[in-house]
Every structure is written in C-alpha cells, then in structure tokens.
Motif scaffolding. Structure first.
Motif, mmCIF file in Angstrom:
data_model
loop_
_atom_site.group_PDB
_atom_site.id
_atom_site.type_symbol
_atom_site.label_atom_id
_atom_site.label_comp_id
_atom_site.label_asym_id
_atom_site.label_seq_id
_atom_site.Cartn_x
_atom_site.Cartn_y
_atom_site.Cartn_z
ATOM 1 N N SER A 1 7.488 -1.884 4.173
ATOM 2 C CA SER A 1 8.259 -0.723 4.604
ATOM 3 C C SER A 1 7.662 -0.099 5.859
ATOM 4 O O SER A 1 6.560 0.455 5.814
ATOM 5 C CB SER A 1 8.335 0.328 3.486
ATOM 6 N N GLU A 2 8.386 -0.164 6.968
ATOM 7 C CA GLU A 2 7.919 0.472 8.198
ATOM 8 C C GLU A 2 7.787 1.982 8.034
ATOM 9 O O GLU A 2 6.786 2.562 8.492
ATOM 10 C CB GLU A 2 8.864 0.135 9.350
ATOM 11 N N PRO A 3 8.737 2.673 7.375
ATOM 12 C CA PRO A 3 8.547 4.124 7.195
ATOM 13 C C PRO A 3 7.290 4.473 6.404
ATOM 14 O O PRO A 3 6.600 5.446 6.721
ATOM 15 C CB PRO A 3 9.823 4.551 6.450
ATOM 16 N N TYR A 4 6.980 3.707 5.363
ATOM 17 C CA TYR A 4 5.759 3.963 4.605
ATOM 18 C C TYR A 4 4.536 3.803 5.494
ATOM 19 O O TYR A 4 3.601 4.615 5.454
ATOM 20 C CB TYR A 4 5.646 2.999 3.422
ATOM 21 N N ILE A 5 4.524 2.732 6.287
ATOM 22 C CA ILE A 5 3.359 2.468 7.139
ATOM 23 C C ILE A 5 3.239 3.515 8.239
ATOM 24 O O ILE A 5 2.131 3.953 8.589
ATOM 25 C CB ILE A 5 3.434 1.040 7.723
ATOM 26 N N GLU A 6 4.355 3.952 8.790
ATOM 27 C CA GLU A 6 4.297 5.033 9.783
ATOM 28 C C GLU A 6 3.685 6.289 9.176
ATOM 29 O O GLU A 6 2.871 6.968 9.809
ATOM 30 C CB GLU A 6 5.701 5.325 10.310
ATOM 31 N N LYS A 7 4.069 6.594 7.931
ATOM 32 C CA LYS A 7 3.504 7.763 7.250
ATOM 33 C C LYS A 7 2.002 7.565 7.018
ATOM 34 O O LYS A 7 1.207 8.492 7.192
ATOM 35 C CB LYS A 7 4.226 7.980 5.924
ATOM 36 N N ALA A 8 1.611 6.353 6.629
ATOM 37 C CA ALA A 8 0.184 6.077 6.407
ATOM 38 C C ALA A 8 -0.615 6.251 7.686
ATOM 39 O O ALA A 8 -1.695 6.853 7.684
ATOM 40 C CB ALA A 8 0.018 4.657 5.859
ATOM 41 N N ARG A 9 -0.086 5.749 8.787
ATOM 42 C CA ARG A 9 -0.807 5.870 10.065
ATOM 43 C C ARG A 9 -0.948 7.325 10.486
ATOM 44 O O ARG A 9 -2.007 7.740 10.969
ATOM 45 C CB ARG A 9 -0.067 5.076 11.143
ATOM 46 N N SER A 10 0.130 8.098 10.305
ATOM 47 C CA SER A 10 0.066 9.498 10.725
ATOM 48 C C SER A 10 -0.853 10.306 9.820
ATOM 49 O O SER A 10 -1.498 11.260 10.263
ATOM 50 C CB SER A 10 1.471 10.110 10.717
ATOM 51 N N ARG A 11 -0.939 9.924 8.550
ATOM 52 C CA ARG A 11 -1.747 10.690 7.596
ATOM 53 C C ARG A 11 -3.206 10.303 7.642
ATOM 54 O O ARG A 11 -4.092 11.162 7.533
ATOM 55 C CB ARG A 11 -1.193 10.475 6.194
ATOM 56 N N CYS B 1 0.799 -1.229 0.000
ATOM 57 C CA CYS B 1 0.000 0.000 0.000
ATOM 58 C C CYS B 1 0.827 1.272 0.000
ATOM 59 O O CYS B 1 0.274 2.364 -0.189
ATOM 60 C CB CYS B 1 -0.951 0.005 1.193
ATOM 61 N N GLY B 2 2.148 1.179 0.234
ATOM 62 C CA GLY B 2 2.950 2.396 0.315
ATOM 63 C C GLY B 2 2.468 3.292 1.451
ATOM 64 O O GLY B 2 2.224 2.822 2.569
ATOM 65 N N THR B 3 2.262 4.557 1.174
ATOM 66 C CA THR B 3 1.768 5.490 2.189
ATOM 67 C C THR B 3 0.242 5.595 2.190
ATOM 68 O O THR B 3 -0.329 6.491 2.805
ATOM 69 C CB THR B 3 2.391 6.872 1.997
ATOM 70 N N ALA B 4 -0.415 4.664 1.503
ATOM 71 C CA ALA B 4 -1.874 4.518 1.513
ATOM 72 C C ALA B 4 -2.614 5.724 0.956
ATOM 73 O O ALA B 4 -3.766 5.977 1.318
ATOM 74 C CB ALA B 4 -2.387 4.187 2.920
ATOM 75 N N ASP B 5 -2.002 6.446 0.044
ATOM 76 C CA ASP B 5 -2.673 7.632 -0.497
ATOM 77 C C ASP B 5 -3.853 7.303 -1.397
ATOM 78 O O ASP B 5 -4.610 8.208 -1.768
ATOM 79 C CB ASP B 5 -1.670 8.507 -1.258
ATOM 80 N N ILE B 6 -4.063 6.025 -1.713
ATOM 81 C CA ILE B 6 -5.255 5.659 -2.462
ATOM 82 C C ILE B 6 -6.503 6.034 -1.660
ATOM 83 O O ILE B 6 -7.588 6.257 -2.228
ATOM 84 C CB ILE B 6 -5.261 4.148 -2.803
ATOM 85 N N LEU B 7 -6.375 6.149 -0.324
ATOM 86 C CA LEU B 7 -7.518 6.545 0.497
ATOM 87 C C LEU B 7 -8.039 7.927 0.138
ATOM 88 O O LEU B 7 -9.191 8.252 0.430
ATOM 89 C CB LEU B 7 -7.140 6.497 1.977
ATOM 90 N N SER B 8 -7.216 8.734 -0.529
ATOM 91 C CA SER B 8 -7.662 10.070 -0.916
ATOM 92 C C SER B 8 -8.779 10.037 -1.946
ATOM 93 O O SER B 8 -9.487 11.032 -2.118
ATOM 94 C CB SER B 8 -6.485 10.891 -1.455
ATOM 95 N N VAL B 9 -8.962 8.907 -2.636
ATOM 96 C CA VAL B 9 -9.997 8.819 -3.675
ATOM 97 C C VAL B 9 -11.025 7.734 -3.386
ATOM 98 O O VAL B 9 -11.967 7.557 -4.167
ATOM 99 C CB VAL B 9 -9.382 8.601 -5.071
ATOM 100 N N LEU B 10 -10.871 7.014 -2.290
ATOM 101 C CA LEU B 10 -11.830 5.957 -1.968
ATOM 102 C C LEU B 10 -12.956 6.510 -1.098
ATOM 103 O O LEU B 10 -12.739 7.419 -0.293
ATOM 104 C CB LEU B 10 -11.144 4.809 -1.231
ATOM 105 N N PRO B 11 -14.159 5.954 -1.236
ATOM 106 C CA PRO B 11 -15.240 6.328 -0.320
ATOM 107 C C PRO B 11 -14.971 5.738 1.056
ATOM 108 O O PRO B 11 -13.881 5.229 1.329
ATOM 109 C CB PRO B 11 -16.476 5.708 -0.984
ATOM 110 N N ASP B 12 -15.948 5.757 1.929
ATOM 111 C CA ASP B 12 -15.799 5.246 3.291
ATOM 112 C C ASP B 12 -15.817 3.725 3.253
ATOM 113 O O ASP B 12 -16.874 3.095 3.284
ATOM 114 C CB ASP B 12 -16.933 5.782 4.170
#
Length: 222
Positions: free
Chosen positions: A72-82, A52-63
């Motif tokens: 990648s732990e850094p990617y997941i940390e970024k996803a959690r914080s974002r 999923c990388g930084t999970a930015d696909i959530l920016s276009v997905l509905p609920d």
C-alpha cells in the motif's frame, strides 16, 4: 494475493481509518505485549517487517535497523512521514529479487499478514525468507485464527477481516513446517476486546531447502 476489497474492508485501506481501527482494538497495548513476549527485538538488530502497514511497531522497538515493506503506497507514505529516518520504507511486493539486495536479518516480522495470502503465497514467502535470516534469526507471525470454543464475538470479528484466508492454528503451522524445522505456536485468547491470536516463532530452515535457496541465488548472479 489480489483480493477484491469492498465495504468496511475498503474503508480500512485508508491509513487514517486503519490507524483509528487499530487504536480502537488496543493496538498500542498489543504491540507492547508482542515486543515483550515474542519479538524481543534488541538495539542494533536488523528487523524486516513484511506487510508493515504504517510501521507503528516502531513505537515499541528499540533502536534497530528497520526495513518495512507494504504493497500500500498510502500506508508507506504515512510511515515515511511519521517515522522518517527510523527506518527504510518500501511500497512494493517483497520478492526474492528485492530480498537479495537487503542482506540478512535477526528478526522478520509478519504481523497480520498470512491470513491475507493463499497457501501457495505463504509457502513462497517462507521459502524466500530462508536466505534472509541470519544464523539464529527468527520469523514471528501474528494472525487471527479459528478454534473450537472461542468467543463467538471474536470469531465474528475475525470473519470480517479483510484477509480472507484465516486458518486454524494447525494449518498455519503446517505451512511453516514445510520450510522450517523449529516452529513454536502460541494460542492467545484476548477477552477485553474479544479476539483470538495465533503467534508463531519460526527458525532453523530445513537444511536441504536452505542449500537449494543458496544455490538458486548463486545461479541467478552468474
């Protein structure tokens, strides 16, 4: 799956640089296009995002009920914080044991993933995803590809990708068809920032493989 990452490929391992490179290539517009044309996620769907990388696909997905996995732990940390409570995020390799505790999904995304895996790893991924799909569920993959006559700039860009297993459309599709009977492929040439995508919509596991995966799961729980 382990690959030696050097040079510009190593730089892209940093979340901020990765996000910047994605933005430079028009990732926001691409995500909107992919959701509208291929993902078609609906509110309430269960969505598994593999790699999923930084999970930015959530920016276009509905609920949706979103589960993201990335090694990648850094990617997941970024996803959690974002994204916080928008999903659950796991810094781990997705395997059959992990999938066994996640339930079934309406949609499984593997965007920019398959070209990071060798053939046996792709086969293994497709096999373990069989019991994770709800009836009628789909897998959607998106990868760069090499085809005759493509824009030479696109070919060069794709050749420099961190993933070192870029395939032809036929090779991607053949790996999917070893486990699924319904595989639709779409070749997309993007011109404004030259790139060539191969998108697959995958569903309907081959029945004997499906039954084998069910029985394997049953035996492991005895």
């Amino acid at each position: 799956m382990a690959q030696i990452t050097k040079g510009i490929r190593a730089v892209l391992s940093h979340p901020a640089v990765y996000d910047f490179a994605q933005a430079l290539m028009g990732a926001g517009r691409n995500r909107r296009w992919m959701q509208g044309a291929f993902f078609k996620a609906r509110a309430g769907d269960r969505v598994l995002d593999v790699g999923c990388g930084t999970a930015d696909i959530l920016s276009v997905l509905p609920d949706v009920d979103y589960v993201g996995y990335d090694v990648s732990e850094p990617y997941i940390e970024k996803a959690r914080s974002r994204w916080g409570s928008r999903g659950s995020f796991h810094a781990a390799l997705l395997d059959a044991d992990a999938l066994g505790g996640l339930g079934e999904f309406d949609l499984v995304l593997a965007t920019g993933l398959l070209h990071h895996l060798d053939d046996d790893e792709v086969r293994g991924l497709f096999r373990i995803l069989i019991p994770a799909l709800k009836p009628g569920g789909r897998i959607v993959t998106v990868d760069g590809t090499f085809v005759a006559g493509q824009n030479p700039v696109a070919r060069w860009i794709i050749s420099k990708d961190r993933g070192q297993n870029v395939r032809t459309p036929e090779a991607y599709a053949q790996l999917a068809r070893e486990s699924y009977s319904d595989v639709k492929g779409h070749l997309i040439h993007r011109n404004w920032f030259p790139y060539t995508y191969w998108v697959m919509e995958i569903g309907t596991p081959i029945e004997d493989l499906h039954q084998a995966e069910i029985h394997s799961g049953e035996s492991e729980t005895l």
